[in-house]
Design a protein around this motif. Structure first.
Motif, PDB file in Angstrom:
ATOM      1  N   TYR A   6      34.281  88.403  41.019  1.00  0.00           N
ATOM      2  CA  TYR A   6      34.488  87.096  41.873  1.00  0.00           C
ATOM      3  C   TYR A   6      33.283  87.017  42.932  1.00  0.00           C
ATOM      4  N   TRP A   7      32.438  87.916  43.191  1.00  0.00           N
ATOM      5  CA  TRP A   7      31.412  87.834  44.089  1.00  0.00           C
ATOM      6  C   TRP A   7      30.055  88.054  43.494  1.00  0.00           C
ATOM      7  N   SER A   8      30.200  87.908  41.989  1.00  0.00           N
ATOM      8  CA  SER A   8      28.932  88.144  41.485  1.00  0.00           C
ATOM      9  C   SER A   8      28.287  86.715  41.362  1.00  0.00           C
ATOM     10  N   THR A   9      26.809  86.809  41.120  1.00  0.00           N
ATOM     11  CA  THR A   9      26.109  85.693  41.080  1.00  0.00           C
ATOM     12  C   THR A   9      26.417  84.768  40.088  1.00  0.00           C
ATOM     13  N   HIS A  10      26.589  85.097  39.013  1.00  0.00           N
ATOM     14  CA  HIS A  10      26.914  84.082  37.664  1.00  0.00           C
ATOM     15  C   HIS A  10      28.338  83.862  37.586  1.00  0.00           C
ATOM     16  N   PHE A  13      33.219  83.216  42.466  1.00  0.00           N
ATOM     17  CA  PHE A  13      34.170  82.000  42.764  1.00  0.00           C
ATOM     18  C   PHE A  13      34.018  81.629  44.375  1.00  0.00           C
ATOM     19  N   ALA A  14      33.441  80.572  44.496  1.00  0.00           N
ATOM     20  CA  ALA A  14      33.217  80.030  45.714  1.00  0.00           C
ATOM     21  C   ALA A  14      34.425  80.262  47.036  1.00  0.00           C
ATOM     22  N   PRO A  15      35.762  79.624  46.523  1.00  0.00           N
ATOM     23  CA  PRO A  15      36.635  79.955  47.579  1.00  0.00           C
ATOM     24  C   PRO A  15      37.053  81.410  48.027  1.00  0.00           C
ATOM     25  N   ILE A  16      36.401  82.253  47.299  1.00  0.00           N
ATOM     26  CA  ILE A  16      37.000  83.659  47.502  1.00  0.00           C
ATOM     27  C   ILE A  16      35.612  84.364  48.335  1.00  0.00           C
TER      28      ILE A  16
END
Length: 339
Positions: A6-10, A13-16
């Motif tokens: 959820y925090w990876s570059t590719h 997920f922006a809301p998270i």
């Protein structure tokens, strides 16, 4: 596949990642507790509680769920919270879709709203936790009837039914199997001061029901497919079966609503899986309350369960904004993107 994605570059997920950094999320998960471990009694102590780590959370949720006025018709049934954790609370129920998991007892209305739930720990029948010795189905019916609660449920014929309710012998299974489909046999008796109706009905299988307010009459007709003549035929159905089918599916409906979008994140801590399950139950309850309010006000239901969950997530992640550092792309990934 992994929470860190959820925090990876590719795959991020922006809301998270705009609401919470990866390090803070992992730090919260690492120290997440619902009770003070220093107050937990050793296992050898008589008042040791196997659900100690979650007891305040369960009590709080039941208190909040129970603030909604109870419906007249309620159903009590088992529920499985699937898990493969190695814990003494894990149960094996081969007839359930999820055969391994934590077993819960849930009280619902027929629309699936959960008023009360309790995780099965195996300590419920210990005298130190339960001062009421109910045991079988008939004493349970008597216990409810004395408190003004009418009951209905299935019962096993080979248990203590005929011991506690004498002179109410129903035909045995060999005799019933010779009868045609739709055969009904009812016996009326009493246990102490509690009136009881014991009804056996032959459908695909033989089912026996026990009730303090419903019996075989008034009968109704059902359509069933007959393999011999390859057409649908009319079959007698006792009133107690119709009543049971109408109100007993509340917990199953709740299971179906949870299973559509349930949280599937993994954890090495056994109680985190139950924590996720409680979140799912709370979300479904809130959505059912929303629908109830919309119907009472003659307004349209604008949110499906999926949209309701998304709206809750969007609201929670919008309550704060952070600018976390999500790391640099690896050299191999940068080279691949340049190509």
């Amino acid at each position: 596949p992994k929470v860190r994605d959820y925090w990876s570059t590719h795959l991020g997920f922006a809301p998270i990642y705009n609401a919470l950094s990866q390090k803070r999320s992992e730090a919260i998960r690492a120290v997440l507790h619902f009770n003070n471990n220093e107050d937990m009694l050793p296992r050898a102590y008589p008042n040791y509680d196997r659900l100690f780590k979650l007891r305040p959370l369960v009590s709080y949720l039941n208190n909040q769920f129970g603030k909604i006025p109870y419906s007249r018709d309620l159903s009590l049934d088992e529920q499985m919270c699937s898990t493969k954790a190695r814990n003494i609370l894990k149960q094996h129920m081969p007839n359930k879709p999820h055969k391994w998991g934590y077993k819960l007892f849930v009280i619902c209305d027929y629309k699936g709203y959960s008023y009360n739930l309790e995780v099965y720990t195996g300590q419920e029948n210990y005298p130190k936790f339960n001062d009421i010795d109910i045991g079988a189905s008939v004493p349970l019916m008597e216990h409810l009837y004395d408190r003004g609660i009418l009951g209905l449920g299935t019962v096993r014929r080979n248990r203590v039914l005929y011991v506690t309710v004498p002179n109410n012998q129903l035909p045995d299974e060999k005799q019933i199997k010779k009868e045609k489909r739709g055969f009904i046999a009812e016996r009326i008796g009493s246990y102490k001061s509690t009136p009881l109706s014991i009804t056996t009905w032959k459908d695909n299988k033989i089912v026996t029901l026990l009730s303090t307010y419903a019996g075989a009459e008034p009968k109704s007709m059902l359509k069933r497919f007959d393999r011999r003549i390859k057409s649908r035929v009319d079959v007698d159905c006792p009133f107690v079966v119709k009543e049971y089918n109408h109100f007993m599916g509340g917990v199953d409906l709740l299971d179906g609503l949870i299973g559509r979008y349930k949280i599937k994140l993994r954890s090495r801590k056994w109680y985190i899986r139950l924590w996720y399950h409680f979140i799912d139950v709370s979300i479904v309850n809130s959505w059912l309350l929303y629908k109830r309010c919309q119907h009472e006000n003659n307004e349209l239901v604008n949110y499906t369960l999926a949209n309701w969950r998304a709206e809750i997530g969007s609201t929670l992640t919008s309550s704060g904004v952070c600018t976390p550092t999500r790391g640099r792309r690896s050299n191999s990934l940068e080279a691949l993107m340049k190509r």
